[in-house]
Enzyme design. Structure first.
Site, short mmCIF file in Angstrom:
data_model
loop_
_atom_site.label_atom_id
_atom_site.label_comp_id
_atom_site.label_asym_id
_atom_site.label_seq_id
_atom_site.Cartn_x
_atom_site.Cartn_y
_atom_site.Cartn_z
N ARG A 258 0.84 -1.20 0.00
CA ARG A 258 0.00 0.00 0.00
C ARG A 258 0.87 1.25 0.00
O ARG A 258 1.81 1.36 0.79
CB ARG A 258 -0.94 0.00 1.21
CG ARG A 258 -1.86 -1.22 1.22
CD ARG A 258 -2.88 -1.21 2.32
NE ARG A 258 -3.63 -2.45 2.33
CZ ARG A 258 -4.63 -2.73 3.17
NH1 ARG A 258 -4.98 -1.83 4.07
NH2 ARG A 258 -5.26 -3.89 3.11
N ARG A 388 2.01 -5.19 12.14
CA ARG A 388 1.27 -4.30 13.03
C ARG A 388 0.91 -5.01 14.33
O ARG A 388 0.96 -4.41 15.41
CB ARG A 388 0.02 -3.75 12.35
CG ARG A 388 -0.72 -2.75 13.24
CD ARG A 388 -1.94 -2.14 12.58
NE ARG A 388 -1.59 -1.17 11.55
CZ ARG A 388 -2.47 -0.36 10.97
NH1 ARG A 388 -3.75 -0.41 11.34
NH2 ARG A 388 -2.08 0.48 10.02
#
Length: 423
Positions: A258, A388
């Site tokens: 991304r 994450r």
């Protein structure tokens, strides 16, 4: 993609959907184009009927009557070409606007401007209290020599990183645990391409609105997908399945890319908002039944909660408001995990329901038991995304001496390692 018949019947519903989802699309211009194209096609159909009738009569005529009939056929042919050209000229703009129409959210979705107005549904797990000053994941990772952001930036620019040693092992461990738990639930594993055709990105709803977020390979007309949702959803594109084949339940582990366009200055610290990561994604292709889709939504959310509970991570679930929903989502639940360094919950998972929005764009259908061909429904959810998820894993399981305890569920995947220590 929205059914144009629904748009014609209730344009205000879609005007409101675009407004609350913060999506710009001119519904009035779209309906005007639709009317003009329909008028062209209706007249064209009438002309073709007249052409067929005139063609049959010409053979029975002679003299002046025959010449007049031939002249009329010539006029009809010219008018048909004119109408066909008009429709062809209007259609690209019609198609462009149709790809921008937002799907209305379900009634129990809160109306809100952005993620600050998402509504908490419930919390799970206890937030630990430390009797020492806890470090954040970057400090922990550097001290333990398991995260190297500086060299990641050297290799690939900002928002990049390198995981080392036990850090790389922990990353792989959470992915493998998630995959194993999904396999135990009888989800079929797929290994899918992440470099995909632009038509696949458009079909799943990531293009055109999200085009700026994708890494494009223009020379080859391809794009790097931001999630395995893209190839999983498009896997049955242009197919007609049988009702007995549904639901299809798939799981895939893949890298994700991304650009994070528009995120300049936002979450720049550490591993929270980065350009590449790995994710285990679950996907369901179901029948055109709203009640069953709601049930499947609960299922995929529960699957992820099982992983979170296995990791002993405190989290909460939020009902995502309209302004934080994607174009095609009718409802989305985010799982947010407690992150001490942020002193708050941070999003780690998203569970989405689309009804037939994606299937209509990709032409994924099935023949129901009554013989009718219908569009399928689609749903997807993150099972786990790393690195994450390493933020709460490192920060919540840290010890006063700077070591990090490995959660019991991950130890079999780390060779029995119980604690991450500096070598």
């Amino acid at each position: 993609m929205i059914d144009i018949k629904l748009l014609r019947e209730d344009p205000d519903l879609f005007i409101q959907a675009a407004r609350v989802k913060n999506i710009k699309v001119d519904i009035g211009a779209l309906l005007d184009l639709d009317r003009r194209i329909l008028a062209c096609r209706q007249e064209l159909q009438q002309i073709r009927t007249e052409q067929n009738q005139a063609g049959k009569e010409i053979s029975r005529l002679d003299g002046a009557e025959k010449q007049a009939a031939i002249g009329e056929m010539t006029r009809l042919k010219a008018r048909a070409k004119e109408l066909s050209d008009q429709a062809d000229e209007l259609t690209p703009e019609f198609d462009r606007l149709m790809l921008l129409v937002a799907q209305p959210a379900d009634e129990d979705v809160p109306v809100g401007a952005d993620d600050t107005e998402n509504v908490e549904v419930r919390k799970a797990g206890e937030i630990p209290r430390f009797d020492f000053e806890p470090a954040d994941h970057v400090e922990l990772g550097q001290n333990l020599d398991i995260i190297d952001i500086e060299r990641g930036v050297k290799l690939a620019g900002s928002r990049n990183y390198v995981l080392k040693g036990a850090g790389a092992m922990l990353h792989q461990a959470v992915l493998r645990l998630a995959m194993d738990m999904m396999l135990a639930k009888d989800y079929e594993p797929l290994t899918v391409p992440i470099l995909v055709k632009e038509s696949v990105m458009t079909g799943t709803g990531w293009f055109p609105i999200g085009r700026d977020q994708a890494y494009l390979c223009e020379r080859d007309g391809m794009s790097l997908a931001g999630t395995a949702e893209v190839p999983l959803t498009a896997y049955h594109a242009e197919e007609i399945l049988s009702a007995e084949e549904l639901p299809k339940k798939y799981v895939a582990m893949s890298p994700c890319y991304r650009r994070e366009a528009g995120a300049a200055g936002k979450d720049t610290y550490g591993l929270y908002r980065i350009h590449y990561f790995d994710k285990v994604e679950q996907f369901i292709l179901g029948p055109n039944d709203r009640d069953r889709s709601v049930e499947f939504h609960r299922e995929i959310l529960a699957n992820t909660e099982d992983v979170m509970k296995a990791l002993s991570l405190p989290y909460r679930i939020v009902n995502v408001c309209t302004g934080d929903l994607g174009q095609g989502q009718v409802q989305k639940f985010d799982i947010e995990t407690w992150m001490p360094s942020r002193n708050s919950y941070g999003e780690t998972h998203s569970a989405s329901r689309f009804y037939e929005f994606q299937a209509r764009r990709l032409n994924i259908r099935y023949r129901d038991t009554d013989g009718k061909v219908k569009f399928c429904h689609t749903l997807n959810n993150t099972v786990i995304a790393s690195p994450r998820i390493l933020i709460p894993l490192l920060e919540l399981f840290q010890n006063a001496d700077g070591t990090v305890t490995v959660p019991e569920a991950l130890r079999p995947y780390m060779g029995g390692m119980e604690k991450i220590e500096k070598k």
